[in-house]
Design an enzyme around this catalytic site. Structure first.
Site, PDB file in Angstrom:
ATOM      1  N   ASP A  13     -40.435  38.422  22.713  1.00 16.24           N
ATOM      2  CA  ASP A  13     -39.001  38.679  22.609  1.00 16.24           C
ATOM      3  C   ASP A  13     -38.294  38.270  23.897  1.00 16.24           C
ATOM      4  OD1 ASP A  13     -36.700  39.481  21.370  1.00 16.24           O
ATOM      5  OD2 ASP A  13     -37.016  41.626  21.673  1.00 16.24           O
ATOM      6  N   HIS A  30     -35.946  29.211  22.765  1.00 19.65           N
ATOM      7  CA  HIS A  30     -37.046  29.115  21.793  1.00 19.65           C
ATOM      8  C   HIS A  30     -37.985  27.968  22.163  1.00 19.65           C
ATOM      9  CE1 HIS A  30     -35.192  32.219  19.527  1.00 19.65           C
ATOM     10  NE2 HIS A  30     -34.185  31.491  19.086  1.00 19.65           N
ATOM     11  N   LEU A 125     -61.621  31.361  19.076  1.00 22.37           N
ATOM     12  CA  LEU A 125     -60.506  32.308  19.042  1.00 22.37           C
ATOM     13  C   LEU A 125     -59.751  32.051  17.747  1.00 22.37           C
ATOM     14  CD1 LEU A 125     -58.576  34.235  20.908  1.00 22.37           C
ATOM     15  CD2 LEU A 125     -57.234  32.155  21.214  1.00 22.37           C
TER      16      LEU A 125
HETATM   17  C1  IPE Z   1     -38.822  40.681  16.771  1.00 21.56           C
HETATM   18  O1  IPE Z   1     -37.807  40.351  17.641  1.00 21.56           O
HETATM   19  C2  IPE Z   1     -39.211  39.469  15.965  1.00 21.56           C
HETATM   20  C3  IPE Z   1     -39.877  38.400  16.711  1.00 21.56           C
HETATM   21  C4  IPE Z   1     -40.189  38.416  17.966  1.00 21.56           C
HETATM   22  C5  IPE Z   1     -40.213  37.257  15.915  1.00 21.56           C
HETATM   23  P1  IPE Z   1     -36.254  40.559  17.268  1.00 21.56           P
HETATM   24  O2  IPE Z   1     -35.500  40.118  18.461  1.00 21.56           O
HETATM   25  O3  IPE Z   1     -35.951  39.922  15.982  1.00 21.56           O
HETATM   26  O4  IPE Z   1     -36.188  42.142  17.091  1.00 21.56           O
HETATM   27  P2  IPE Z   1     -34.956  43.150  17.184  1.00 21.56           P
HETATM   28  O5  IPE Z   1     -33.923  42.682  16.203  1.00 21.56           O
HETATM   29  O6  IPE Z   1     -34.452  43.113  18.591  1.00 21.56           O
HETATM   30  O7  IPE Z   1     -35.549  44.492  16.856  1.00 21.56           O
HETATM   31  C1  IPE Z   2     -37.664  36.156  20.162  1.00 25.02           C
HETATM   32  O1  IPE Z   2     -36.567  35.946  20.992  1.00 25.02           O
HETATM   33  C2  IPE Z   2     -37.921  34.990  19.248  1.00 25.02           C
HETATM   34  C3  IPE Z   2     -37.592  35.236  17.842  1.00 25.02           C
HETATM   35  C4  IPE Z   2     -37.170  36.356  17.315  1.00 25.02           C
HETATM   36  C5  IPE Z   2     -37.731  34.112  16.949  1.00 25.02           C
HETATM   37  P1  IPE Z   2     -35.092  36.335  20.538  1.00 25.02           P
HETATM   38  O2  IPE Z   2     -34.472  35.163  19.894  1.00 25.02           O
HETATM   39  O3  IPE Z   2     -35.101  37.585  19.758  1.00 25.02           O
HETATM   40  O4  IPE Z   2     -34.412  36.576  21.957  1.00 25.02           O
HETATM   41  P2  IPE Z   2     -33.351  37.697  22.311  1.00 25.02           P
HETATM   42  O5  IPE Z   2     -33.971  39.015  21.959  1.00 25.02           O
HETATM   43  O6  IPE Z   2     -32.130  37.416  21.513  1.00 25.02           O
HETATM   44  O7  IPE Z   2     -33.163  37.558  23.783  1.00 25.02           O
HETATM   45 MG    MG Z   3     -34.940  39.542  20.235  1.00 27.29          MG
END
Ligand code: IPE
Ligand code: IPE
Ligand code: MG
Length: 226
Positions: A13, A30, A125
């Site tokens: 995240d 990303h 792995l």
């Molecule tokens: C969880 O992250 C999903 C992934 C890392 C793929 P999100 O950024 O979507 O989660 P919330 O919305 O903050 O809980």
């Molecule tokens: C996690 O990073 C990746 C996915 C959920 C695909 P985010 O896109 O949720 O990044 P933040 O949380 O908005 O910083």
């Molecule tokens: Mg996020």
């Protein structure tokens, strides 16, 4: 030597915030995040105890994001798998997907199936990507598979009917400072150790992972005992 880490799960995240802090588009975060998956997977492949690592790449809730971001993530995933096949073969890594990928484009589904097929005999792995994955969705689909086959619902039968049968998760790490599970691996995380780090996913390194693993090894896991 304390706890043995066999199965690691990661909630990657913070990609969007990483990019925004740099004045970049979220999609750049990303892209940077995808590079980190490679570094972490290569590190895990070199650790003798680690058998599998499961990354949360796209949740069943992530469809709520703007279309351009969702489209970008799908394209990134396709490109990632296309280029990653070299690493999978070099490092003897098996690739598996969990989640409901039936709604993905045919091109992406073919790419996922082809990558699973080409790496199915690799043994060092297993890298599992959670794609259109939701913990509740997986449990519901698992129970429906059992009902369809007339199999009694037990903890063992549910475990064996999940998207991929694997051991419980030993350690979950979530980056970016958020302290929640966001519908990830709800069944498999029931006795996992949890670590939350403030580091945003694109800044996460094998060195930080190593520090977290040493901490995990020294924890006292009780599993309800004393
Ligand atoms: C969880 O992250 C999903 C992934 C890392 C793929 P999100 O950024 O979507 O989660 P919330 O919305 O903050 O809980
Ligand atoms: C996690 O990073 C990746 C996915 C959920 C695909 P985010 O896109 O949720 O990044 P933040 O949380 O908005 O910083
Ligand atoms: Mg996020």
């Amino acid at each position: 030597m304390g706890n043995k880490l066999e199965h690691l799960a990661l909630i990657m995240d913070g990609n969007g915030r990483w990019a925004e802090q740099r004045g970049l588009k979220r999609t750049k975060g990303h892209e940077a995040g995808a590079e980190v998956i490679r570094d972490i997977t290569t590190y895990c492949a070199k650790q003798p105890t680690i058998k599998s690592v499961t990354h949360y790449a796209f949740s069943t809730e992530n469809w709520k994001r703007p279309k351009y971001e969702v489209d970008f993530l799908m394209k990134l995933l396709n490109n990632y798998l296309k280029s990653e096949i070299v690493t999978y073969q070099k490092e003897n890594i098996r690739f598996l997907a969990i989640g409901d990928t039936s709604g993905f484009s045919k091109g992406l589904r073919d790419r996922i199936n082809e990558t699973e097929e080409k790496t199915k005999n690799n043994t060092n792995l297993t890298q599992i990507l959670a794609l259109n994955y939701g913990g509740r969705d997986e449990i519901v689909r698992s129970i429906n598979r059992l009902i369809d086959k007339g199999i009694k619902i037990t903890e063992e039968s549910i475990s064996s009917a999940l998207d991929t049968p694997y051991s419980d998760i030993d350690l979950l790490i979530r980056t970016s400072g958020e302290k929640r599970l966001s519908n990830y691996l709800l069944w498999q995380l029931s006795y996992s150790e949890l670590t939350f780090t403030e580091t945003l996913w694109p800044d996460f390194t094998p060195d930080e992972l190593e520090t977290i693993i040493r901490d995990f090894e020294n924890r006292k896991r009780r599993f309800g005992g004393i």
